[in-house]
Design an enzyme around this catalytic site. Structure first.
Site, mmCIF file in Angstrom:
data_model
loop_
_atom_site.group_PDB
_atom_site.id
_atom_site.type_symbol
_atom_site.label_atom_id
_atom_site.label_comp_id
_atom_site.label_asym_id
_atom_site.label_seq_id
_atom_site.Cartn_x
_atom_site.Cartn_y
_atom_site.Cartn_z
ATOM 1 N N HIS A 306 0.858 -1.189 0.000
ATOM 2 C CA HIS A 306 0.000 0.000 0.000
ATOM 3 C C HIS A 306 0.889 1.231 0.000
ATOM 4 O O HIS A 306 1.941 1.252 0.617
ATOM 5 C CB HIS A 306 -0.885 0.012 1.256
ATOM 6 C CG HIS A 306 -2.051 0.913 1.151
ATOM 7 N ND1 HIS A 306 -1.975 2.250 1.424
ATOM 8 C CD2 HIS A 306 -3.321 0.674 0.752
ATOM 9 C CE1 HIS A 306 -3.157 2.804 1.222
ATOM 10 N NE2 HIS A 306 -3.997 1.872 0.808
ATOM 11 N N ASP A 363 -7.983 -5.359 -0.070
ATOM 12 C CA ASP A 363 -8.431 -6.223 -1.175
ATOM 13 C C ASP A 363 -8.042 -7.682 -0.979
ATOM 14 O O ASP A 363 -8.566 -8.554 -1.674
ATOM 15 C CB ASP A 363 -7.850 -5.693 -2.497
ATOM 16 C CG ASP A 363 -8.411 -4.316 -2.804
ATOM 17 O OD1 ASP A 363 -7.635 -3.370 -2.957
ATOM 18 O OD2 ASP A 363 -9.659 -4.192 -2.820
HETATM 19 C C1 SDX Z 1 -6.282 0.144 -2.871
HETATM 20 O O1 SDX Z 1 -4.306 4.597 -1.929
HETATM 21 C C2 SDX Z 1 -5.332 4.013 -1.334
HETATM 22 O O2 SDX Z 1 -5.743 4.402 -0.253
HETATM 23 C C3 SDX Z 1 -5.977 2.852 -2.101
HETATM 24 C C4 SDX Z 1 -6.985 2.030 -1.342
HETATM 25 C C5 SDX Z 1 -8.249 2.811 -1.059
HETATM 26 O O3 SDX Z 1 -8.978 2.441 -0.104
HETATM 27 O O4 SDX Z 1 -8.570 3.749 -1.868
HETATM 28 O O5 SDX Z 1 -6.423 1.565 -0.106
HETATM 29 C C6 SDX Z 1 -7.437 0.811 -2.162
HETATM 30 O O6 SDX Z 1 -6.021 0.485 -3.991
HETATM 31 C C7 SDX Z 1 -5.436 -0.869 -2.121
HETATM 32 C C8 SDX Z 1 -4.195 -1.373 -2.969
HETATM 33 C C9 SDX Z 1 -4.700 -2.457 -3.934
HETATM 34 N N1 SDX Z 1 -3.635 -2.810 -4.887
HETATM 35 C C10 SDX Z 1 -3.007 -4.001 -4.855
HETATM 36 O O7 SDX Z 1 -3.161 -4.827 -3.956
HETATM 37 C C11 SDX Z 1 -2.078 -4.248 -6.034
HETATM 38 C C12 SDX Z 1 -0.748 -4.833 -5.531
HETATM 39 N N2 SDX Z 1 -0.055 -3.783 -4.778
HETATM 40 C C13 SDX Z 1 0.963 -3.021 -5.538
HETATM 41 O O8 SDX Z 1 0.629 -2.771 -6.872
HETATM 42 C C14 SDX Z 1 1.490 -1.828 -4.734
HETATM 43 O O9 SDX Z 1 1.788 -2.286 -3.473
HETATM 44 C C15 SDX Z 1 0.652 -0.576 -4.619
HETATM 45 C C16 SDX Z 1 0.277 -0.036 -5.937
HETATM 46 C C17 SDX Z 1 -0.576 -0.828 -3.801
HETATM 47 C C18 SDX Z 1 1.506 0.469 -3.880
HETATM 48 O O10 SDX Z 1 2.615 0.665 -4.658
HETATM 49 P P1 SDX Z 1 3.723 1.780 -4.252
HETATM 50 O O11 SDX Z 1 3.439 2.436 -2.978
HETATM 51 O O12 SDX Z 1 3.910 2.629 -5.464
HETATM 52 O O13 SDX Z 1 4.914 0.870 -3.972
HETATM 53 P P2 SDX Z 1 6.043 0.661 -5.004
HETATM 54 O O14 SDX Z 1 5.448 0.282 -6.318
HETATM 55 O O15 SDX Z 1 6.958 1.842 -4.938
HETATM 56 O O16 SDX Z 1 6.791 -0.639 -4.406
HETATM 57 C C19 SDX Z 1 7.822 -0.504 -3.435
HETATM 58 C C20 SDX Z 1 8.580 -1.831 -3.514
HETATM 59 C C21 SDX Z 1 8.990 -2.173 -4.944
HETATM 60 O O17 SDX Z 1 10.141 -3.004 -4.881
HETATM 61 P P3 SDX Z 1 11.616 -2.291 -5.048
HETATM 62 O O18 SDX Z 1 11.531 -1.505 -6.366
HETATM 63 O O19 SDX Z 1 11.780 -1.425 -3.817
HETATM 64 O O20 SDX Z 1 12.566 -3.467 -5.122
HETATM 65 O O21 SDX Z 1 7.711 -2.899 -3.090
HETATM 66 C C22 SDX Z 1 7.486 -3.784 -4.189
HETATM 67 C C23 SDX Z 1 7.850 -3.032 -5.452
HETATM 68 O O22 SDX Z 1 8.254 -3.934 -6.467
HETATM 69 N N3 SDX Z 1 6.072 -4.139 -4.145
HETATM 70 C C24 SDX Z 1 5.602 -5.368 -4.349
HETATM 71 C C25 SDX Z 1 4.216 -5.271 -4.179
HETATM 72 N N4 SDX Z 1 3.873 -4.005 -3.893
HETATM 73 C C26 SDX Z 1 5.035 -3.303 -3.885
HETATM 74 N N5 SDX Z 1 6.233 -6.545 -4.644
HETATM 75 C C27 SDX Z 1 5.427 -7.636 -4.792
HETATM 76 N N6 SDX Z 1 4.070 -7.626 -4.637
HETATM 77 C C28 SDX Z 1 3.446 -6.462 -4.330
HETATM 78 N N7 SDX Z 1 2.112 -6.430 -4.176
#
Ligand code: SDX
Length: 422
Positions: A306, A363
């Site tokens: 998140h 989710d």
């Molecule tokens: C919602 O914003 C809100 O409030 C949203 C929400 C709401 O109520 O409105 O809470 C609802 O959208 C919840 C989130 C649902 N999405 C998912 O579950 C999709 C999977 N999650 C990822 O896509 C991700 O975690 C996000 C999009 C939710 C957040 O991404 P960020 O904050 O941009 O994090 P990032 O992409 O910068 O990742 C940081 C690191 C990265 O690795 P490095 O580059 O540091 O090596 O963490 C890794 C990412 O690759 N990472 C994951 C991951 N999420 C982040 N690795 C594997 N699986 C994951 N799910």
């Protein structure tokens, strides 16, 4: 007035910018005069370090995993209050008295029916279209039926528009589902509470009785509450941006619906179940965890991570408890739960996830409950829309009431061609 000093060490120029105190969470630095003073802009990819507005609606402490709606913890609201009481709280700032709730809930019932002409819209769609495409079209079409409310100005007009949209969203979502299934559309039942009515419109047929248990109504009601608002997330920021142009509320909510559809946002709930199905067994979990950790593989663990929570999403905790409570009464798919529990068990101890503060989010658990309530997978995000409509509208009304609010217009870092002739 406390200030923040920025210094440009290329020329030694510096300027001071006011620090604005926040009631909870980090204070903010007001940089509106930054370019005038120092000739630069800030750059914040994804706007994760930038406050876009001032708000007194919802507060998230990402470190502690805390979520407050108008100061009340989400755990207490989900357990002790009905969703429509939470809607009243978000819109009005305080929980309703018994009399206020009766009037509010009653005003909703009258507005459940969309204009009869809108039913024809559904026939224009193929039944295999994604429900989010149909639902966003139906909400956009509402503006053609309520054009008298396209230029809302007064507080009571805003409240009237908000109650209309909150009341109609379950009906439009149910119509979307019924069309998708080739079932007859079911009219709202004026004698049933908001959430029970939604399950009724999803399940009933023109003849015969409809089974809806109190447990199911309570579960769905809590789910709507957990999805109601969440600060300046992507879809809420979309609603605010569209609202800041002066576009009418229906256009702003339609934009929010489409932003929520993305799998990185509200579309994740549908992807979580698909992912658990793809993993297929507890034995396969390790293989997929490895894929999620592989920097060269764009596979991500859906329902994990998140932008703000760097601890357990408090909504996820409530949903997990609800799922386990309902497991027997609703007959929740224990195979998917076993796989989900294995994913959670490994991810919460694996260094890759721990180091990046990747925890289950809302989710990760909602899908298994939706399935147990007989909700089809492609209807998960429309359910998120029903719950979130009140948050979008509350935030939009706050934007419209803020005299200092300007049209959203971010700047950029230009890295293209310098001026050249053809
Ligand atoms: C919602 O914003 C809100 O409030 C949203 C929400 C709401 O109520 O409105 O809470 C609802 O959208 C919840 C989130 C649902 N999405 C998912 O579950 C999709 C999977 N999650 C990822 O896509 C991700 O975690 C996000 C999009 C939710 C957040 O991404 P960020 O904050 O941009 O994090 P990032 O992409 O910068 O990742 C940081 C690191 C990265 O690795 P490095 O580059 O540091 O090596 O963490 C890794 C990412 O690759 N990472 C994951 C991951 N999420 C982040 N690795 C594997 N699986 C994951 N799910």
């Amino acid at each position: 007035m406390s200030t923040f000093t920025f210094t440009d060490n290329r020329n030694g120029k510096s300027a001071e910018f006011p620090i604005l105190n926040s009631v909870l969470g980090a204070d903010v630095v007001d940089i509106t005069t930054l370019n005038k003073e120092l000739g630069v802009y800030t750059y914040d990819n994804g706007l994760s370090m930038t406050g876009s507005c001032q708000s007194d609606i919802t507060y998230i402490d990402g470190g502690k995993g805390e979520l407050l709606y108008r100061g009340y913890p989400i755990e207490q609201l989900a357990e002790k209050k009905k969703y429509l009481e939470v809607c009243y709280l978000l819109l009005n700032g305080e929980l309703p008295t018994a009399e206020q709730f009766v009037a509010f809930e009653g005003s909703m019932r009258e507005k459940r029916f969309p204009n009869e002409g809108l039913r024809n819209l559904f026939n224009a769609f193929p039944d295999d279209g994604h429900p989010m495409a149909v639902l966003s079209s139906a909400v956009s079409a509402l503006s053609a039926f309520h054009h008298q409310h396209l230029n809302v100005q007064s507080q009571e007009e805003y409240m009237d528009m908000a109650i209309r949209l909150i009341a109609k969203m379950p009906t439009l979502a149910a119509y979307t589902y019924r069309h998708h299934m080739g079932y007859p559309l079911i009219y709202p039942d004026m004698d049933r509470y908001f959430t029970e009515n939604f399950l009724y419109m999803m399940r009933a047929f023109p003849t015969g009785s409809t089974e809806i248990s109190d447990v199911e109504v309570r579960a769905m009601d809590a789910i709507f509450t957990l999805h109601a608002d969440h600060e300046q997330n992507a879809s809420t920021s979309t609603v605010r941006l569209v609202g800041s142009t002066g576009a009418h509320p229906y256009a702003a909510v339609v934009a929010g619906i489409n932003a929520l559809w993305g799998r990185a946002h509200g579309g994740a709930n549908e992807s979580v179940i698909a992912q658990l199905e793809m993993i297929g067994s507890v034995e396969n979990v390790d293989k997929f965890i490895k894929k999620a950790k592989d920097p060269n593989d764009d596979f991500r663990l859906m329902g994990f991570g998140h932008r703000v929570y760097k601890n357990f999403d408090p909504r996820a905790k409530v949903l997990r408890k609800l799922r386990d409570e309902l497991r027997d009464t609703l007959g929740i798919n224990s195979r998917l739960i076993e796989i989900a529990n294995k994913v959670e068990e490994i991810a919460l101890t694996d260094e890759y996830f721990v180091k990046r503060n990747l925890y289950p989010n809302i989710d990760f658990y909602s899908g298994t409950i939706f399935e147990a309530l007989g909700i089809k997978r492609n209807m998960f995000t429309p359910i998120f829309v029903i719950g979130r409509t009140v948050g979008w509208l509350t935030q939009l009304i706050e934007l419209k009431k803020d005299p200092s609010q300007k049209i959203f217009r971010p700047r950029q870092r230009y890295v293209g061609h310098t001026k050249r002739d053809i």
